[in-house]
Each structure stands twice: as structure tokens, then as C-alpha cells.
Design a protein around this motif. Sequence first.
Motif, PDB file in Angstrom:
ATOM      1  N   THR A 153       3.865  14.620  -6.571  1.00  0.00           N
ATOM      2  CA  THR A 153       4.368  13.656  -5.593  1.00  0.00           C
ATOM      3  C   THR A 153       3.292  12.621  -5.281  1.00  0.00           C
ATOM      4  O   THR A 153       2.117  12.788  -5.648  1.00  0.00           O
ATOM      5  CB  THR A 153       4.762  14.349  -4.274  1.00  0.00           C
ATOM      6  N   ILE A 154       3.675  11.602  -4.550  1.00  0.00           N
ATOM      7  CA  ILE A 154       2.712  10.597  -4.105  1.00  0.00           C
ATOM      8  C   ILE A 154       1.701  11.234  -3.158  1.00  0.00           C
ATOM      9  O   ILE A 154       0.508  10.902  -3.177  1.00  0.00           O
ATOM     10  CB  ILE A 154       3.444   9.432  -3.415  1.00  0.00           C
ATOM     11  N   ALA A 155       2.154  12.174  -2.353  1.00  0.00           N
ATOM     12  CA  ALA A 155       1.266  12.873  -1.416  1.00  0.00           C
ATOM     13  C   ALA A 155       0.138  13.584  -2.147  1.00  0.00           C
ATOM     14  O   ALA A 155      -0.995  13.671  -1.637  1.00  0.00           O
ATOM     15  CB  ALA A 155       2.067  13.863  -0.583  1.00  0.00           C
ATOM     16  N   ASP A 156       0.418  14.098  -3.347  1.00  0.00           N
ATOM     17  CA  ASP A 156      -0.610  14.778  -4.127  1.00  0.00           C
ATOM     18  C   ASP A 156      -1.738  13.823  -4.512  1.00  0.00           C
ATOM     19  O   ASP A 156      -2.907  14.217  -4.565  1.00  0.00           O
ATOM     20  CB  ASP A 156      -0.004  15.387  -5.396  1.00  0.00           C
ATOM     21  N   LEU A 157      -1.387  12.570  -4.761  1.00  0.00           N
ATOM     22  CA  LEU A 157      -2.409  11.577  -5.092  1.00  0.00           C
ATOM     23  C   LEU A 157      -3.308  11.320  -3.892  1.00  0.00           C
ATOM     24  O   LEU A 157      -4.530  11.170  -4.031  1.00  0.00           O
ATOM     25  CB  LEU A 157      -1.744  10.264  -5.536  1.00  0.00           C
ATOM     26  N   LYS A 158      -2.688  11.278  -2.722  1.00  0.00           N
ATOM     27  CA  LYS A 158      -3.457  11.019  -1.497  1.00  0.00           C
ATOM     28  C   LYS A 158      -4.421  12.164  -1.196  1.00  0.00           C
ATOM     29  O   LYS A 158      -5.547  11.948  -0.723  1.00  0.00           O
ATOM     30  CB  LYS A 158      -2.511  10.801  -0.328  1.00  0.00           C
ATOM     31  N   ASN A 163     -10.460   7.420  -5.767  1.00  0.00           N
ATOM     32  CA  ASN A 163      -9.867   6.163  -6.176  1.00  0.00           C
ATOM     33  C   ASN A 163      -8.945   6.430  -7.369  1.00  0.00           C
ATOM     34  O   ASN A 163      -9.377   6.975  -8.382  1.00  0.00           O
ATOM     35  CB  ASN A 163     -10.964   5.170  -6.573  1.00  0.00           C
ATOM     36  N   ILE A 164      -7.691   6.051  -7.235  1.00  0.00           N
ATOM     37  CA  ILE A 164      -6.701   6.285  -8.283  1.00  0.00           C
ATOM     38  C   ILE A 164      -6.575   5.034  -9.159  1.00  0.00           C
ATOM     39  O   ILE A 164      -6.262   3.951  -8.678  1.00  0.00           O
ATOM     40  CB  ILE A 164      -5.320   6.623  -7.685  1.00  0.00           C
ATOM     41  N   LYS A 165      -6.834   5.195 -10.452  1.00  0.00           N
ATOM     42  CA  LYS A 165      -6.638   4.093 -11.396  1.00  0.00           C
ATOM     43  C   LYS A 165      -5.195   4.137 -11.889  1.00  0.00           C
ATOM     44  O   LYS A 165      -4.770   5.145 -12.455  1.00  0.00           O
ATOM     45  CB  LYS A 165      -7.606   4.220 -12.576  1.00  0.00           C
ATOM     46  N   ALA A 186       0.491   4.042   1.487  1.00  0.00           N
ATOM     47  CA  ALA A 186       0.042   5.438   1.550  1.00  0.00           C
ATOM     48  C   ALA A 186      -1.425   5.564   1.954  1.00  0.00           C
ATOM     49  O   ALA A 186      -1.901   6.665   2.250  1.00  0.00           O
ATOM     50  CB  ALA A 186       0.255   6.105   0.192  1.00  0.00           C
ATOM     51  N   GLY A 187      -2.144   4.431   1.976  1.00  0.00           N
ATOM     52  CA  GLY A 187      -3.561   4.485   2.308  1.00  0.00           C
ATOM     53  C   GLY A 187      -4.392   5.126   1.215  1.00  0.00           C
ATOM     54  O   GLY A 187      -5.416   5.770   1.485  1.00  0.00           O
ATOM     55  N   ILE A 188      -3.958   4.940  -0.027  1.00  0.00           N
ATOM     56  CA  ILE A 188      -4.673   5.508  -1.167  1.00  0.00           C
ATOM     57  C   ILE A 188      -5.573   4.439  -1.790  1.00  0.00           C
ATOM     58  O   ILE A 188      -5.102   3.372  -2.179  1.00  0.00           O
ATOM     59  CB  ILE A 188      -3.684   6.030  -2.232  1.00  0.00           C
ATOM     60  N   GLU A 189      -6.858   4.722  -1.865  1.00  0.00           N
ATOM     61  CA  GLU A 189      -7.765   3.786  -2.527  1.00  0.00           C
ATOM     62  C   GLU A 189      -7.400   3.754  -4.012  1.00  0.00           C
ATOM     63  O   GLU A 189      -7.247   4.804  -4.654  1.00  0.00           O
ATOM     64  CB  GLU A 189      -9.214   4.231  -2.352  1.00  0.00           C
ATOM     65  N   SER A 190      -7.242   2.562  -4.564  1.00  0.00           N
ATOM     66  CA  SER A 190      -6.745   2.485  -5.937  1.00  0.00           C
ATOM     67  C   SER A 190      -7.260   1.249  -6.656  1.00  0.00           C
ATOM     68  O   SER A 190      -7.717   0.292  -6.039  1.00  0.00           O
ATOM     69  CB  SER A 190      -5.214   2.477  -5.934  1.00  0.00           C
ATOM     70  N   THR A 191      -7.156   1.294  -7.988  1.00  0.00           N
ATOM     71  CA  THR A 191      -7.551   0.177  -8.842  1.00  0.00           C
ATOM     72  C   THR A 191      -6.445  -0.112  -9.840  1.00  0.00           C
ATOM     73  O   THR A 191      -5.992   0.786 -10.560  1.00  0.00           O
ATOM     74  CB  THR A 191      -8.852   0.506  -9.611  1.00  0.00           C
ATOM     75  N   ASP A 192      -6.021  -1.373  -9.885  1.00  0.00           N
ATOM     76  CA  ASP A 192      -4.965  -1.803 -10.786  1.00  0.00           C
ATOM     77  C   ASP A 192      -5.527  -2.039 -12.190  1.00  0.00           C
ATOM     78  O   ASP A 192      -6.523  -2.738 -12.356  1.00  0.00           O
ATOM     79  CB  ASP A 192      -4.347  -3.100 -10.227  1.00  0.00           C
ATOM     80  N   VAL A 193      -4.873  -1.452 -13.195  1.00  0.00           N
ATOM     81  CA  VAL A 193      -5.269  -1.660 -14.591  1.00  0.00           C
ATOM     82  C   VAL A 193      -4.037  -2.175 -15.344  1.00  0.00           C
ATOM     83  O   VAL A 193      -3.210  -1.398 -15.796  1.00  0.00           O
ATOM     84  CB  VAL A 193      -5.785  -0.360 -15.247  1.00  0.00           C
TER      85      VAL A 193
END
Length: 336
Positions: A153-158, A163-165, A186-193
Amino acid sequence: MKFTQMSRRVLVMAASGVTATVVLTACGGVKTTSSGGEGAYPTGNIEMSVGASPGGSTDLITRAIAQGLSKELGVSVPVVNKPGANGALNAKELQSAKADGYKIAVQNASLFTITPLAVSANEAVKLDDFDLIGGISQDDYVLIAPVASGYKTIADLKKTGKNIKYGTTGVGTGAQLASALTFKQAGIESTDVPFDGGAPALTALLGSQVDVATIQVGDSIEQIKARKVVPLAVFSADRIKFLPDVPTAKEQGYDVVVSQYRFLTAPKGTPDDVKTKIGDAAKKTFATDTYKKFNDAHCLTPIEVTPDEVKKILDEYATKYKAQLDQYGISLAAKK
């Protein structure tokens, strides 16, 4: 030998060879004149251009429609691939083509509703510069991760706290927008690729170059069925029949509804009687069992509506997407 959907897409690409043009073979009285001549439309080939590489959803949809138009109108309908800039290069070429019905194209809603939010005003393509012939279908986006990741789920990423790529189908696409909105909310630190389409994004995910990827369902369904990737969320308003057990982002608490919609266009000023002929031939194509099976095989939801309804859909998309980006302070512009 059994071919998967991914295999079929690869075969389409291989069949294109050195040239990106595929011409339907003349048979049963089909005319193959290279251009229009005297007489009632059509008197020659109708070129359908694609602003993407062979094998992707827009390409496959165009080829399926081209076969139907050829049968209904009695002329050859070659398909020419002109990839680049999320379809903008092809769109601008179509925009300057002669408005006589001999050059038409399937275009993506994202080019007119999302890409303008990621590029300068001079680079943006405007819907008013084309004549609409009618709506075609919707292609939904899905957020996927490798099965080995353990994410469900999205919660698992959080919960990872890292930082999620995330891979997407490119800058200014629905995949980029859906991902950016989700991770921001979701307040998830992330990087767009960003990649140039769903296939390379999927390849990068399977090669562990990114943690997750958002691509179209049709581009990922075989890998999902093979349990190589796991779907975390779909970005449709409701669950889709192709992945009925996968919850929407909205169900998981995020106001993210983004899809890819496609429609048939012609150069501005194309005669009404010509557009009517093309539109009627397309409707007859859509009504065939062959085309309905094509939609199901590629996870497409038909939305075969009038030009006025297409414009209304796109206007609503554009307004909603801009408001959400402004609300969350998100920029889709390519990083320099």
C-alpha cells in the motif's frame, strides 16, 4: 508459442523495423493512392500519425482504429510514428498540415491538460488549434513496486521513512502528476525519475533503478499477473474491472484521480462532412467485437463521446489539475 501482452507489444515494435511507418496492405478494393484526388472523400490514403514510439498504448490504439477506418472507408490508412515531447512534436506537425482529412491523429489528454503545467507557454500545445472528431478511451494509471519489496500500500512506502525514487512515463504526463500529488499528500520524501514511456519505466523498476513506478495499467498488467510487480494503488475515481482487488488512491485517503484519455483529431478547419465521415467510420469500428476485445486486452475503458463532450472533459481536467498543483505547491517542470 504463447504470447503475452508485453510480447505482442514487442512484436509491434519489431514489425516496424527501420521505418516507423506501417501501411495496411491493400485488399478487397481498398484504394492505395498516396494522396487525395478528385471525387468524394476519401480518394487516397489517410495518414494517422502517432506522437509516441511503436508498441505503446497510443500506438496500439491508433493501429486498431486505422484498420477499422481502412475497412469502412475503403482506403489504405498508414500509421506513422513521430515520437517526442510527450506527443507535442507530432501535434505541432499535424497543426500545420493541410486541413483536408488526409492527416489525422489520436492525441492524449495529458498533452493539453498536464504538459502545459510543466513547460513554457511557447512550448504548450493548445486544444483550440485542432478540430475534434470524437472521444476514444481511457487508460488508467497504477502505482507498482517489485514483489520482493514487500510493499502493498501507499502507507507501506511512508513507513520506510526513506526517500522514495519513483519512475514515471515522462515530464508533464499523468503518471508524473499522479505520483507527485500522492507523495506530497502522504508526506513522503520522494524523487521523480521520468522515462520516455511506460516500457522503460517498467524496465527500470524491474532492474531496481527506482523503488516504485506509475505507469498505465495496460503496460503493467502482464507483470502484475506474473507476480513480478505488485499494484499499490490505481488512480481512477473507482476501482477498475481489470484490477478489481486493487484499492484506489482515494480509498487510501489521498485525493488523487488522474487518468489518460485519448481522442481523435484533425487539423483546424477540416470540412465538417469530412470529419463526419471519419467519425462515423470510427464509431462503426468501435462497435465491432474485434475492437471491443482489443479494449479489454489492453485494459482500456471506452469513452466514445462527441467532440463537445471531449472538450468538456479536458477543460475539467485542466482546471482540476492546475488547482491541485497550486494547492500543494508542486512543480512538474523538468529539473535542470
